[in-house]
Design a protein around this motif. Sequence first.
Motif, PDB file in Angstrom:
ATOM      1  N   ILE A   1       0.796  -1.106   0.001  1.00  0.00           N
ATOM      2  CA  ILE A   1       0.030  -0.215  -0.073  1.00  0.00           C
ATOM      3  C   ILE A   1       0.885   1.297   0.008  1.00  0.00           C
ATOM      4  O   ILE A   1       0.543   2.360  -0.585  1.00  0.00           O
ATOM      5  CB  ILE A   1      -0.905   0.192   1.223  1.00  0.00           C
ATOM      6  CG1 ILE A   1      -1.981  -1.250   0.986  1.00  0.00           C
ATOM      7  CG2 ILE A   1      -1.979   1.212   1.354  1.00  0.00           C
ATOM      8  CD1 ILE A   1      -2.781  -1.346   2.213  1.00  0.00           C
ATOM      9  N   ARG A   2       1.876   1.283   0.830  1.00  0.00           N
ATOM     10  CA  ARG A   2       2.907   2.437   0.941  1.00  0.00           C
ATOM     11  C   ARG A   2       3.511   2.738  -0.421  1.00  0.00           C
ATOM     12  O   ARG A   2       3.667   3.809  -1.026  1.00  0.00           O
ATOM     13  CB  ARG A   2       4.026   2.199   1.776  1.00  0.00           C
ATOM     14  CG  ARG A   2       3.276   2.171   3.363  1.00  0.00           C
ATOM     15  CD  ARG A   2       4.699   2.192   4.293  1.00  0.00           C
ATOM     16  NE  ARG A   2       4.190   1.720   5.606  1.00  0.00           N
ATOM     17  CZ  ARG A   2       3.978   3.166   6.414  1.00  0.00           C
ATOM     18  NH1 ARG A   2       4.482   4.166   6.029  1.00  0.00           N
ATOM     19  NH2 ARG A   2       3.664   3.004   7.686  1.00  0.00           N
ATOM     20  N   CYS A   3       3.724   1.731  -1.226  1.00  0.00           N
ATOM     21  CA  CYS A   3       4.439   1.640  -2.475  1.00  0.00           C
ATOM     22  C   CYS A   3       3.240   2.311  -3.598  1.00  0.00           C
ATOM     23  O   CYS A   3       3.607   3.397  -4.319  1.00  0.00           O
ATOM     24  CB  CYS A   3       4.698   0.195  -3.174  1.00  0.00           C
ATOM     25  SG  CYS A   3       6.274  -0.363  -2.238  1.00  0.00           S
ATOM     26  N   PHE A   4       2.086   1.921  -3.222  1.00  0.00           N
ATOM     27  CA  PHE A   4       0.987   2.668  -4.333  1.00  0.00           C
ATOM     28  C   PHE A   4       0.767   4.138  -3.862  1.00  0.00           C
ATOM     29  O   PHE A   4       0.549   5.103  -4.754  1.00  0.00           O
ATOM     30  CB  PHE A   4      -0.252   1.805  -4.106  1.00  0.00           C
ATOM     31  CG  PHE A   4      -1.608   2.502  -4.746  1.00  0.00           C
ATOM     32  CD1 PHE A   4      -1.604   2.378  -6.172  1.00  0.00           C
ATOM     33  CD2 PHE A   4      -2.415   3.187  -4.031  1.00  0.00           C
ATOM     34  CE1 PHE A   4      -2.742   3.038  -6.637  1.00  0.00           C
ATOM     35  CE2 PHE A   4      -3.512   3.951  -4.520  1.00  0.00           C
ATOM     36  CZ  PHE A   4      -3.667   3.637  -6.033  1.00  0.00           C
ATOM     37  N   GLN A   5       0.832   4.481  -2.364  1.00  0.00           N
ATOM     38  CA  GLN A   5       0.368   5.882  -2.196  1.00  0.00           C
ATOM     39  C   GLN A   5       1.588   6.694  -2.429  1.00  0.00           C
ATOM     40  O   GLN A   5       1.493   7.966  -3.002  1.00  0.00           O
ATOM     41  CB  GLN A   5       0.562   5.797  -0.604  1.00  0.00           C
ATOM     42  CG  GLN A   5      -0.589   5.333   0.230  1.00  0.00           C
ATOM     43  CD  GLN A   5      -0.404   5.284   1.544  1.00  0.00           C
ATOM     44  OE1 GLN A   5       0.390   5.308   2.096  1.00  0.00           O
ATOM     45  NE2 GLN A   5      -1.603   5.845   2.035  1.00  0.00           N
ATOM     46  N   ASN A   6       2.980   6.184  -2.708  1.00  0.00           N
ATOM     47  CA  ASN A   6       3.977   7.063  -2.856  1.00  0.00           C
ATOM     48  C   ASN A   6       4.603   6.834  -4.374  1.00  0.00           C
ATOM     49  O   ASN A   6       5.516   7.595  -4.496  1.00  0.00           O
ATOM     50  CB  ASN A   6       4.992   6.838  -2.025  1.00  0.00           C
ATOM     51  CG  ASN A   6       4.732   7.096  -0.454  1.00  0.00           C
ATOM     52  OD1 ASN A   6       4.817   8.406  -0.614  1.00  0.00           O
ATOM     53  ND2 ASN A   6       4.585   6.353   0.219  1.00  0.00           N
TER      54      ASN A   6
END
Length: 464
Positions: free
Chosen positions: A151-156
Amino acid sequence: LANEGLTRDDLTDLALLRLDAVVSIAVGENGLPGLAHAASLSPANDEGRATESLPPRHPAEFDFDFGLWIRELENELARATATREVGPDERAILVSVTAGRDRETLEMHVAELRELARAAGVSVVEVVTQSRPRVDPRTVLGAGKLSDLVIRCFQNDIDLVIFDQDISPAQARTLSERMELRVIDRTQLILDIFAQRATSGDGKLQVELAQLRYRMPRLAQRADLSLSRLAGGIGGRGPGETKLESDRRRVRDRITRLERETKRLTRQREGRRRRRDRRGVPVLSIVGYTNAGKSTLLRALTRSEVHIEDKMFATLDPVSRRLRFPREREVIITDTVGFIRDLPEDLKAAFHATLEELRDANLLLHVVDAASPDVDRRIRAVRDVLGELGLDDKPELLVFNQVDRLPEDEIEGLARRYRAIPVSALEGRGLRALLTRAEDILWDDEKRCPGEEERFLDLAAEGG
């Protein structure tokens, strides 16, 4: 369905499948709908929230415009992406698992990985760590942490994930499939830096050889995986196997050619060393941890043009210069590739030929970054590599560089504790004392005339 709400897997799929939202609805024993749980991805925020969840409620109680909610969310995500700097650097998240290391060691290793990423031209967006006694054999991270990472990869808007631990081909494949991103480890990152920095034909050859040796088992494992999916045995050998086998054969043939070329270059270097030995010119070799200031020291001592840069592995190809001492004596001083902890075996093997130059050194100038928080570990890492090369019996002079970054009252005590010469190559400080000590070691059977140390090329005219 059982009123359990959204699971972690549901929230991970929310990011992986690029969904607007995910909703689960409980079903009662009478077949009627129960509570509904809804969530959407959250734009990057200071609180570190990965998702936004709505309070559970009955489907009939959802009294807002779902389409408007999604459009507002997409606009917010678009604004967050638009405000990021646009540049050539790839955006990356660094990942490390403690795996038995204490917190202080982990932080030092992560800081070093960050510096490696900077040297490779990667923009580090975030660092993710996890405390585990050992890495997960399939995914390195635990399931929950991996879901958060996705999810962090998608957010950033991440392009690349870099792991501090060496990861196996199977782990890399599992992680890439799970995150739908490129995943590399520390060894691949170092190989990429070397590929960027190699300028000589010799250096490029050694880097290519290291890369092929690293990739060969991974290519073989991918081939085995692909073949296992074919109908094995007679009639099961299709074009896929031919392509994979030919790839492996080409890599093996290329490795053989490069190894043959490396041996030829080694013979040429041996010939040059024999000619140099016949002239009786002593050799000073500068060694040390990467980015300790070795090239800066070489430039300061020889007053010559040498490439320097505040990045790891700025120097990859050996650089030699002549340095004149009093009484019309001179030495050859050589700057070599920097060392690093846990140097990958493929790199050790490939650069063994380059490091063979150290065998002819009459004195090793072991340069240490005096301002580093882990001086002892870096000294030990360099000496370990020298020991593996059979060079631990060479005369060594510890040189503590970058003392200009230390408080004055710490410098003398640090130098005395390690029996080192404190210098600042950048400011030209301490160079006369360094050369005087080097002369004592190289020509220990001769006495220096009074005041002779003042003739060291006036190196310390400004710094002393």
